[in-house]
Enzyme design. Structure first.
Site, mmCIF file in Angstrom:
data_model
loop_
_atom_site.group_PDB
_atom_site.id
_atom_site.type_symbol
_atom_site.label_atom_id
_atom_site.label_comp_id
_atom_site.label_asym_id
_atom_site.label_seq_id
_atom_site.Cartn_x
_atom_site.Cartn_y
_atom_site.Cartn_z
ATOM 1 N N CYS A 98 0.327 4.010 10.287
ATOM 2 C CA CYS A 98 -0.596 3.689 9.221
ATOM 3 C C CYS A 98 -1.646 2.529 9.730
ATOM 4 O O CYS A 98 -2.709 2.372 9.124
ATOM 5 C CB CYS A 98 0.274 3.061 8.070
ATOM 6 S SG CYS A 98 1.381 1.423 8.378
ATOM 7 N N GLU A 138 3.619 10.474 4.786
ATOM 8 C CA GLU A 138 3.453 9.211 4.002
ATOM 9 C C GLU A 138 2.704 8.240 4.937
ATOM 10 O O GLU A 138 2.479 7.968 6.219
ATOM 11 C CB GLU A 138 4.810 8.679 3.869
ATOM 12 C CG GLU A 138 4.823 7.344 3.329
ATOM 13 C CD GLU A 138 5.208 6.255 4.213
ATOM 14 O OE1 GLU A 138 4.806 4.941 3.877
ATOM 15 O OE2 GLU A 138 5.018 6.154 5.536
ATOM 16 N N ARG A 183 5.486 -1.815 -3.832
ATOM 17 C CA ARG A 183 5.158 -1.274 -2.491
ATOM 18 C C ARG A 183 4.345 0.247 -2.930
ATOM 19 O O ARG A 183 5.229 1.252 -3.422
ATOM 20 C CB ARG A 183 6.384 -0.951 -1.565
ATOM 21 C CG ARG A 183 6.248 -0.213 -0.109
ATOM 22 C CD ARG A 183 7.496 -0.031 0.584
ATOM 23 N NE ARG A 183 7.066 0.165 1.838
ATOM 24 C CZ ARG A 183 6.966 -0.515 2.726
ATOM 25 N NH1 ARG A 183 6.938 -2.022 2.665
ATOM 26 N NH2 ARG A 183 6.419 -0.328 4.107
ATOM 27 N N ARG A 185 2.421 3.436 -1.840
ATOM 28 C CA ARG A 185 2.031 4.216 -0.428
ATOM 29 C C ARG A 185 1.766 5.552 -0.999
ATOM 30 O O ARG A 185 2.170 6.098 -2.159
ATOM 31 C CB ARG A 185 3.496 4.692 0.286
ATOM 32 C CG ARG A 185 3.865 3.218 0.892
ATOM 33 C CD ARG A 185 3.016 2.868 2.153
ATOM 34 N NE ARG A 185 3.387 1.747 3.000
ATOM 35 C CZ ARG A 185 2.888 0.295 2.762
ATOM 36 N NH1 ARG A 185 2.337 0.191 1.650
ATOM 37 N NH2 ARG A 185 3.645 -0.414 3.607
#
Length: 338
Positions: A98, A138, A183, A185
């Protein structure tokens, strides 16, 4: 049955046919592996480049999945793997790098000078060759807006050309995973079959029942405390509440007012002071690696190998929220059964 119970593998289950098979790419420390195993899935191939992450992965999964390791199906560099050599499988899971797309990084995307952005195309090669029923990719939520939306368009285009029906959603662990961490994502989900795609939906919001205190250890080593250390003078006047998590921002203290842990990041393992901070009965300290595991939803019996704390912090900062991902995988299996 809870996460802890399902993580244990009984001897009677060894020869049991799995509910589905999967591969775990850019596997890190096995968040996807754990979530899928909890639902009766079997990992037939995994890939992880980082040596320390591989140690953590093996420490936790070697015992109940010997075939994966002894057959040579735990690869290092995915670039060196030929897609045709990977065993057949039902689902592909990949938390592909990422950093090229993150706000905290340089946002270079597919042009990342280290080549990390191009690793997405290795996923494409495997999907093209093996044609699994479904996949989950992800990444950081910034992927959605990176390069004015062009990056996500390229990703969709490549996946749809392979025949996959694709959807995505940005989900927060504290709203969808019953995990007290802020969090967010993006999860990109794809199906080969139109019917399964039509049946699929992302998990709905659930009540957050777990608290900060439920993720904290009762006995903590002195090395995690700032008492009598130079930084303590800069922290003591601002860190005054228990069951509240703070962050040191180089020049000032930031209080998290949402009663959850701020986003755990990979750079917690760099510089020493990037780890979230709390106040307990003994003083001001940073979270331990085990507590970071708890804030990602890892079970109590998850093993932390004998490697440096900096590497453990990095690993949990890079990981996924296990309960949230388990809910997504469960919805995928339900969509295919309907």
């Amino acid at each position: 049955m809870g996460l802890l119970d399902r993580f244990e593998t009984k001897e009677s289950d060894v020869n049991k046919k799995p509910n589905f098979t999967f591969i775990d790419l850019f596997a890190g420390i096995g968040g996807f592996h754990l979530a899928a195993s909890n639902l009766g899935g079997q990992c037939v191939f995994a890939s992880e480049f980082d040596d320390n992450a591989r140690k953590t992965y093996e420490a936790n999964f070697l015992k109940h999945n010997k075939d994966l390791f002894y057959s040579g199906n735990f690869a290092g560099n995915i670039i060196e793997v030929k897609a045709k050599d990977i065993p057949d499988f039902d689902f592909l899971f990949a938390g592909f790098p990422c950093q090229p797309f993150s706000i905290a990084g340089h946002r270079q995307g597919f042009d990342d000078k280290n080549g990390r952005g191009n690793l997405f195309f290795d996923i494409v090669k495997i999907l093209k060759e093996k044609k699994p029923k479904a996949f989950i990719l992800e990444n950081v939520k910034n992927l959605k807006t990176h390069d004015k939306g062009n990056t996500i368009k390229v990703i969709y285009n490549k996946l749809q050309k392979l025949g996959y029906k694709v959807t995505d959603n940005v989900l927060n662990a504290m709203k969808y995973g019953n995990t007290p961490q802020n969090r967010e994502r993006i999860f990109i989900v794809g199906f080969l079959e139109q019917k399964a795609f039509n049946n699929f939906s992302f998990p709905k919001k659930i009540e957050l029942k777990k608290t900060i205190s439920s993720c904290l250890e009762k006995a903590v080593d002195e090395k995690y405390y700032y008492n009598n250390k130079p930084l303590h003078k800069k922290l003591k006047d601002d860190i005054t509440k228990k069951n509240t998590i703070y962050q040191w921002r180089r020049k000032y203290v930031r209080e998290n007012k949402s009663a959850v842990c701020p986003t755990l990041t990979a750079n917690m393992g760099m510089g020493g002071h990037n780890v979230p901070i709390i106040l307990d009965n003994k003083g001001i300290r940073k979270l331990t690696p085990k507590e970071c595991a708890n804030f990602q939803g890892y079970p109590e019996n998850y093993i932390l190998p004998n490697i440096t704390d900096s590497n453990l912090y990095k690993q949990f900062g890079n990981s996924i929220c296990v309960p949230l991902v388990e809910r997504i995988i469960n919805n995928i299996t339900l969509a295919l059964e309907t």
